[in-house]
Design a protein around this motif. Structure first.
Motif, PDB file in Angstrom:
ATOM      1  N   HIS A  66       4.370  -1.696  -1.819  1.00 22.76           N
ATOM      2  CA  HIS A  66       3.956  -0.430  -1.222  1.00 22.76           C
ATOM      3  C   HIS A  66       5.163   0.350  -0.721  1.00 22.76           C
ATOM      4  O   HIS A  66       6.161  -0.242  -0.295  1.00 22.76           O
ATOM      5  CB  HIS A  66       2.987  -0.680  -0.056  1.00 22.76           C
ATOM      6  CG  HIS A  66       1.672  -1.220  -0.496  1.00 22.76           C
ATOM      7  ND1 HIS A  66       0.673  -0.413  -0.973  1.00 22.76           N
ATOM      8  CD2 HIS A  66       1.197  -2.488  -0.564  1.00 22.76           C
ATOM      9  CE1 HIS A  66      -0.370  -1.162  -1.306  1.00 22.76           C
ATOM     10  NE2 HIS A  66      -0.069  -2.429  -1.064  1.00 22.76           N
ATOM     11  N   PRO A  67       5.089   1.677  -0.764  1.00 29.97           N
ATOM     12  CA  PRO A  67       6.185   2.486  -0.231  1.00 29.97           C
ATOM     13  C   PRO A  67       6.477   2.090   1.220  1.00 29.97           C
ATOM     14  O   PRO A  67       5.562   1.840   2.008  1.00 29.97           O
ATOM     15  CB  PRO A  67       5.648   3.921  -0.306  1.00 29.97           C
ATOM     16  CG  PRO A  67       4.649   3.874  -1.421  1.00 29.97           C
ATOM     17  CD  PRO A  67       4.016   2.512  -1.313  1.00 29.97           C
ATOM     18  N   HIS A  68       7.753   2.005   1.530  1.00 26.60           N
ATOM     19  CA  HIS A  68       8.192   1.631   2.867  1.00 26.60           C
ATOM     20  C   HIS A  68       9.607   2.160   3.072  1.00 26.60           C
ATOM     21  O   HIS A  68      10.260   2.581   2.124  1.00 26.60           O
ATOM     22  CB  HIS A  68       8.163   0.106   3.050  1.00 26.60           C
ATOM     23  CG  HIS A  68       9.104  -0.615   2.142  1.00 26.60           C
ATOM     24  ND1 HIS A  68       8.826  -0.832   0.802  1.00 26.60           N
ATOM     25  CD2 HIS A  68      10.339  -1.126   2.354  1.00 26.60           C
ATOM     26  CE1 HIS A  68       9.843  -1.479   0.247  1.00 26.60           C
ATOM     27  NE2 HIS A  68      10.781  -1.659   1.160  1.00 26.60           N
ATOM     28  N   SER A  69      10.077   2.138   4.301  1.00 29.22           N
ATOM     29  CA  SER A  69      11.456   2.524   4.580  1.00 29.22           C
ATOM     30  C   SER A  69      12.034   1.548   5.591  1.00 29.22           C
ATOM     31  O   SER A  69      11.300   0.779   6.223  1.00 29.22           O
ATOM     32  CB  SER A  69      11.535   3.962   5.098  1.00 29.22           C
ATOM     33  OG  SER A  69      10.913   4.064   6.361  1.00 29.22           O
ATOM     34  N   PHE A  89      10.501   8.385  -2.287  1.00 32.04           N
ATOM     35  CA  PHE A  89       9.686   9.464  -1.744  1.00 32.04           C
ATOM     36  C   PHE A  89      10.390  10.124  -0.577  1.00 32.04           C
ATOM     37  O   PHE A  89      11.186   9.488   0.112  1.00 32.04           O
ATOM     38  CB  PHE A  89       8.343   8.910  -1.229  1.00 32.04           C
ATOM     39  CG  PHE A  89       7.504   8.246  -2.280  1.00 32.04           C
ATOM     40  CD1 PHE A  89       6.584   8.994  -3.010  1.00 32.04           C
ATOM     41  CD2 PHE A  89       7.613   6.890  -2.527  1.00 32.04           C
ATOM     42  CE1 PHE A  89       5.795   8.377  -3.978  1.00 32.04           C
ATOM     43  CE2 PHE A  89       6.825   6.272  -3.488  1.00 32.04           C
ATOM     44  CZ  PHE A  89       5.914   7.018  -4.219  1.00 32.04           C
ATOM     45  N   ASP A  90      10.045  11.395  -0.311  1.00 33.57           N
ATOM     46  CA  ASP A  90      10.516  12.034   0.919  1.00 33.57           C
ATOM     47  C   ASP A  90       9.505  11.729   2.025  1.00 33.57           C
ATOM     48  O   ASP A  90       8.509  11.022   1.797  1.00 33.57           O
ATOM     49  CB  ASP A  90      10.752  13.538   0.726  1.00 33.57           C
ATOM     50  CG  ASP A  90       9.489  14.326   0.377  1.00 33.57           C
ATOM     51  OD1 ASP A  90       8.361  13.837   0.613  1.00 33.57           O
ATOM     52  OD2 ASP A  90       9.633  15.449  -0.135  1.00 33.57           O
ATOM     53  N   LYS A  91       9.741  12.271   3.213  1.00 32.92           N
ATOM     54  CA  LYS A  91       8.864  11.983   4.359  1.00 32.92           C
ATOM     55  C   LYS A  91       7.453  12.546   4.194  1.00 32.92           C
ATOM     56  O   LYS A  91       6.535  12.105   4.864  1.00 32.92           O
ATOM     57  CB  LYS A  91       9.493  12.500   5.651  1.00 32.92           C
ATOM     58  CG  LYS A  91      10.714  11.708   6.052  1.00 32.92           C
ATOM     59  CD  LYS A  91      11.303  12.204   7.343  1.00 32.92           C
ATOM     60  CE  LYS A  91      12.541  11.369   7.660  1.00 32.92           C
ATOM     61  NZ  LYS A  91      13.139  11.764   8.925  1.00 32.92           N
ATOM     62  N   GLN A  92       7.283  13.510   3.278  1.00 36.63           N
ATOM     63  CA  GLN A  92       5.958  14.070   3.033  1.00 36.63           C
ATOM     64  C   GLN A  92       5.212  13.322   1.930  1.00 36.63           C
ATOM     65  O   GLN A  92       4.089  13.660   1.586  1.00 36.63           O
ATOM     66  CB  GLN A  92       6.073  15.560   2.652  1.00 36.63           C
ATOM     67  CG  GLN A  92       6.494  16.466   3.802  1.00 36.63           C
ATOM     68  CD  GLN A  92       7.959  16.311   4.185  1.00 36.63           C
ATOM     69  OE1 GLN A  92       8.827  16.196   3.324  1.00 36.63           O
ATOM     70  NE2 GLN A  92       8.223  16.259   5.481  1.00 36.63           N
ATOM     71  N   GLY A  93       5.845  12.316   1.358  1.00 36.03           N
ATOM     72  CA  GLY A  93       5.207  11.525   0.318  1.00 36.03           C
ATOM     73  C   GLY A  93       5.405  12.062  -1.085  1.00 36.03           C
ATOM     74  O   GLY A  93       4.788  11.576  -2.032  1.00 36.03           O
ATOM     75  N   GLU A  94       6.262  13.064  -1.226  1.00 41.24           N
ATOM     76  CA  GLU A  94       6.560  13.615  -2.547  1.00 41.24           C
ATOM     77  C   GLU A  94       7.643  12.782  -3.226  1.00 41.24           C
ATOM     78  O   GLU A  94       8.584  12.319  -2.576  1.00 41.24           O
ATOM     79  CB  GLU A  94       7.037  15.069  -2.432  1.00 41.24           C
ATOM     80  CG  GLU A  94       6.008  16.010  -1.824  1.00 41.24           C
ATOM     81  CD  GLU A  94       4.763  16.158  -2.669  1.00 41.24           C
ATOM     82  OE1 GLU A  94       4.875  16.202  -3.915  1.00 41.24           O
ATOM     83  OE2 GLU A  94       3.664  16.220  -2.087  1.00 41.24           O
TER      84      GLU A  94
END
Length: 118
Positions: A66-69, A89-94
């Motif tokens: 899953h997307p994570h940072s 992804f950027d912080k907006q999920g793009e």
């Protein structure tokens, strides 16, 4: 090297000198195909509180992370075998970019490092 199993997906080394060879990679490749998360890893850092986390991760075909940072932390990936698409992804999920990776023999990108929490 002495490995201690923390759970079905995570091993830590308790050896003073950590080495990883073909047998170790074969072990985590096999285990990755047997776990619900379709992954297995050997952590080469002492424990979760270590400042630097380094590990060898085996992902079974079709697995998904899953997307994570990691705010305030760097991350690098080096492909030993196989292929993977890393989506940033950027912080907006793009989607910012897709890094198609493969081992050295494929001619693909086989290493990346990021400092930003992308």
């Amino acid at each position: 090297m002495t490995l201690v199993s923390i759970n079905e997906e995570v091993f830590y080394s308790r050896s003073p000198i950590v080495t990883v060879g073909q047998e170790d990679v074969a072990l985590i490749n096999k285990k990755a195909g047997e776990t619900a998360g379709m992954r297995c890893r050997i952590c080469t850092h002492r424990d979760p509180g270590s400042n630097l986390h380094e590990m060898f991760i085996a992902l079974a075909k079709g697995s998904y992370i899953h997307p994570h940072s990691h705010p305030g932390k760097a991350e690098s990936v080096h492909i030993i075998s196989g292929e993977v698409d890393i989506v940033f992804f950027d912080k907006q999920g793009e989607i910012v970019s897709v890094c198609r990776m493969g081992d050295y023999s494929t001619g693909s990108i086989f290493y990346y490092r990021i400092e930003e929490p992308v």
